[in-house]
Design an enzyme around this catalytic site. Structure first.
Site, PDB file in Angstrom:
ATOM      1  N   CYS A  58      30.444  50.430 -71.594  1.00  0.00           N
ATOM      2  CA  CYS A  58      30.494  51.369 -70.551  1.00  0.00           C
ATOM      3  C   CYS A  58      30.982  52.575 -70.413  1.00  0.00           C
ATOM      4  O   CYS A  58      31.878  52.888 -71.144  1.00  0.00           O
ATOM      5  CB  CYS A  58      32.120  50.287 -69.138  1.00  0.00           C
ATOM      6  N   CYS A  61      33.967  54.726 -69.783  1.00  0.00           N
ATOM      7  CA  CYS A  61      35.128  54.144 -70.675  1.00  0.00           C
ATOM      8  C   CYS A  61      35.069  54.656 -72.026  1.00  0.00           C
ATOM      9  O   CYS A  61      36.280  55.601 -72.702  1.00  0.00           O
ATOM     10  CB  CYS A  61      35.120  52.547 -70.487  1.00  0.00           C
ATOM     11  N   CYS A 403      12.859  52.103 -57.443  1.00  0.00           N
ATOM     12  CA  CYS A 403      13.633  50.711 -58.380  1.00  0.00           C
ATOM     13  C   CYS A 403      12.455  50.971 -59.281  1.00  0.00           C
ATOM     14  O   CYS A 403      10.724  50.456 -59.318  1.00  0.00           O
ATOM     15  CB  CYS A 403      13.352  49.606 -57.902  1.00  0.00           C
ATOM     16  N   CYS A 406      10.338  47.434 -59.879  1.00  0.00           N
ATOM     17  CA  CYS A 406      10.006  46.888 -58.922  1.00  0.00           C
ATOM     18  C   CYS A 406       8.511  47.642 -59.142  1.00  0.00           C
ATOM     19  O   CYS A 406       7.246  47.131 -58.661  1.00  0.00           O
ATOM     20  CB  CYS A 406      10.101  47.497 -57.705  1.00  0.00           C
TER      21      CYS A 406
END
Ligand SMILES: *[C@@H]1O[C@H](CO)[C@@H](O)[C@H](O)[C@H]1NC(C)=O
Length: 507
Positions: A58, A61, A403, A406
């Protein structure tokens, strides 16, 4: 002999501890690492401990880590020391622990009190100094005493919400309930108490009996209550600190109120107007009257500039030529829209909405005039005709224009569609889920692309297989109903295709 041995041991032990001390001086980490094996044990020994649930992958983080460590080192010499810890919630053995604390995203930081019995979400800053200040305050008393006018001005300030309990003495049920509420809400609101209303910068300087006064930088600037029931007082604090109208424009001062507005589960009424247009003031004042009237009914009100609120307008599929415009969003995602409002229509519309007389708005692109490409275009207004009532086997892609996965899939779907061109029972279709409402009772769209297959007899299955022509055709052939089989198919038990993780663009 025995004595000799123990002296040797002592020397050995001393030298060992020396080595360890040197080493730890170099690489001492102030943030404790906890895992499932020692979490409860360590947490139960602390009255106040902060735990970060993180995942190694992450990014936020990783950005937080050096700040968190720096804060831990500063707070280790606080009196009493404040301990910061971390748990790798991505580690399989720690997942139960993360679930137990309701961790849904990373990083999630919790303040645990009372040996872990009370958990509170950390809502403070993410850089070292901010973390230190916030945690010092959180670990102190839930409400600070105001003893002088200087204390009062420092606490109340110009731009924030502050809550002060005024008491004849710091004991008794009212005071205890006030402190109980302060404990519950301390993460989000600042509480203080005083014996002397004269020290406070606004409001009556003498009060009869215990009173809670909420200071805010908007609307009536102060509100008092003498309701000391714990739930009543909590409700008072939450409601009185929401502006009658939250303002959405480019002023950063509004950010905390906007965050509260958009994250609350209340119904959201949003009024977009061109603030410079003629008549804007009377529109705003009519809208404010409505807000005053209905804010008690679980509705929060916002007034916004269409430029600052562009993404909200897009979410509703609304255009600027619909201004002035009221958009209402319920927590169940139902939408209501009223376009080109005149000042005199506002109260009627709000009343009709309140009385359940306004039909929900369903967002749809216009039905395309021609639909001759191999992959058919579905919009919300023809979804019923093409997908649900067509009596055909339909593979439907939910996509977003931006996207990338896609875009990669598009030529593959084209090929699939072309290979079914001579088969009138199979339709390959796509729906732009950013421009059309998805019927969430049938389709669960959490990312793009999401593919669903609906057999002609109505069996709906998600498609999570490989994104290749062969795999998709194989799936269609396996799941489609041939006209003769349709009746049988209805009785067949639901088979769930094996779930397979594939990359998706997040919503
Ligand atoms: C908890 O256990 C883990 C794994 O054994 C260890 O790495 C960590 O240092 C322990 N934490 C504390 C505070 O003892």
């Amino acid at each position: 002999m025995a004595v000799k041995l123990s002296i040797c041991f002592l020397i050995y032990a001393l030298s060992l501890s020396q080595i360890f001390a040197d080493e730890s001086a170099e690489s001492k980490e102030f943030v404790l690492t906890l895992d499932h094996s020692n979490f409860s044990d360590i947490v139960s020994k602390h009255d106040f401990i902060v735990v970060e649930f993180y995942a190694p992958w992450c990014g936020h983080c990783r950005k937080l880590a050096p700040e968190y460590e720096k804060a831990a080192s500063v707070l280790s010499s606080h009196d009493p020391p404040i301990v910061l810890a971390k748990v790798d919630a991505n580690e399989a053995n720690n997942k139960d622990l993360a679930a137990q604390y309701g961790v849904q995203g990373f990083p999630t930081i919790k303040i645990l009190r009372n040996g872990g019995k009370d958990a509170q979400v950390y809502k403070g800053p993410r850089e070292a100094d901010g973390i230190v200040d916030y945690l010092k305050k959180q670990s102190g008393p839930p409400s600070a005493e105001i003893k002088s006018a200087d204390d009062a001005t420092a606490f109340i300030g110009e731009n924030n919400v502050a809550i002060v309990g005024i008491f004849p003495k710091f004991s008794g049920e009212e005071f205890e309930n006030f402190i109980a509420v302060a404990k519950k809400l301390r993460a989000e609101y600042d509480f203080a108490h005083t014996l002397d209303a004269k020290l406070l910068p606004r409001g009556e300087s003498s009060v009869s009996g215990p009173t809670v006064r909420l200071f805010k930088p908007f609307d009536e600037l102060i509100v008092n209550t003498q309701d000391f029931n714990v739930d009543g007082l909590k409700k008072f604090v939450v409601e009185a600190s929401i502006p009658v109208l939250t303002v959405l424009n480019s002023d950063p001062k509004n950010a905390p109120y906007l965050e509260k507005f958009f994250t609350s589960s209340r119904t959201k009424a949003m009024f977009f107007i061109d603030f410079n247009a003629e008549g804007a003031e009377s529109l705003e004042s009519k809208y404010r009257e409505g807000a005053e009237l209905y804010k008690k009914d679980g509705i929060s009100f916002l007034i916004g500039d269409p430029e600052a609120g562009k993404s909200v307008l897009e979410y509703f599929g609304a255009k600027k030529d619909q201004l002035p415009l009221i958009l209402i969003l319920q927590d169940d995602d139902k939408k209501f829209v009223k376009s080109n409002l005149k000042a005199e229509d506002i109260s009627t519309f709000l009343k009709d909405y309140k009385d359940g007389k306004v039909a929900p708005h369903v967002k749809s692109e216009p039905i395309p005039e021609s639909n001759n490409e191999p992959v058919k275009i579905v919009v919300r207004d023809n979804l019923q005709d093409i997908v649900i009532n067509s009596g055909k086997n339909v593979l439907l892609e939910f996509y977003a224009p931006w996207c990338s996965h896609c875009k990669n899939l598009a030529p593959i779907l084209d090929e699939v569609a072309i290979s079914y061109e001579s088969d009138a029972d199979v339709v390959i279709a796509k729906l732009d889920a950013t421009a059309n409402d998805v019927p969430t009772e049938t389709f669960d769209v959490q990312g793009f692309p999401t593919l669903y297959f609906r057999s002609s007899s109505g069996k709906v299955s998600p498609y999570d297989g490989d994104r290749t022509k062969e795999a998709i055709i194989e799936f269609i052939e396996k799941n489609r109903d041939k006209p003769a089989q349709q009746e049988q198919a209805k009785e067949k038990a639901e088979e769930k295709p094996a779930q397979k993780e594939q990359e998706k663009d997040e919503l």
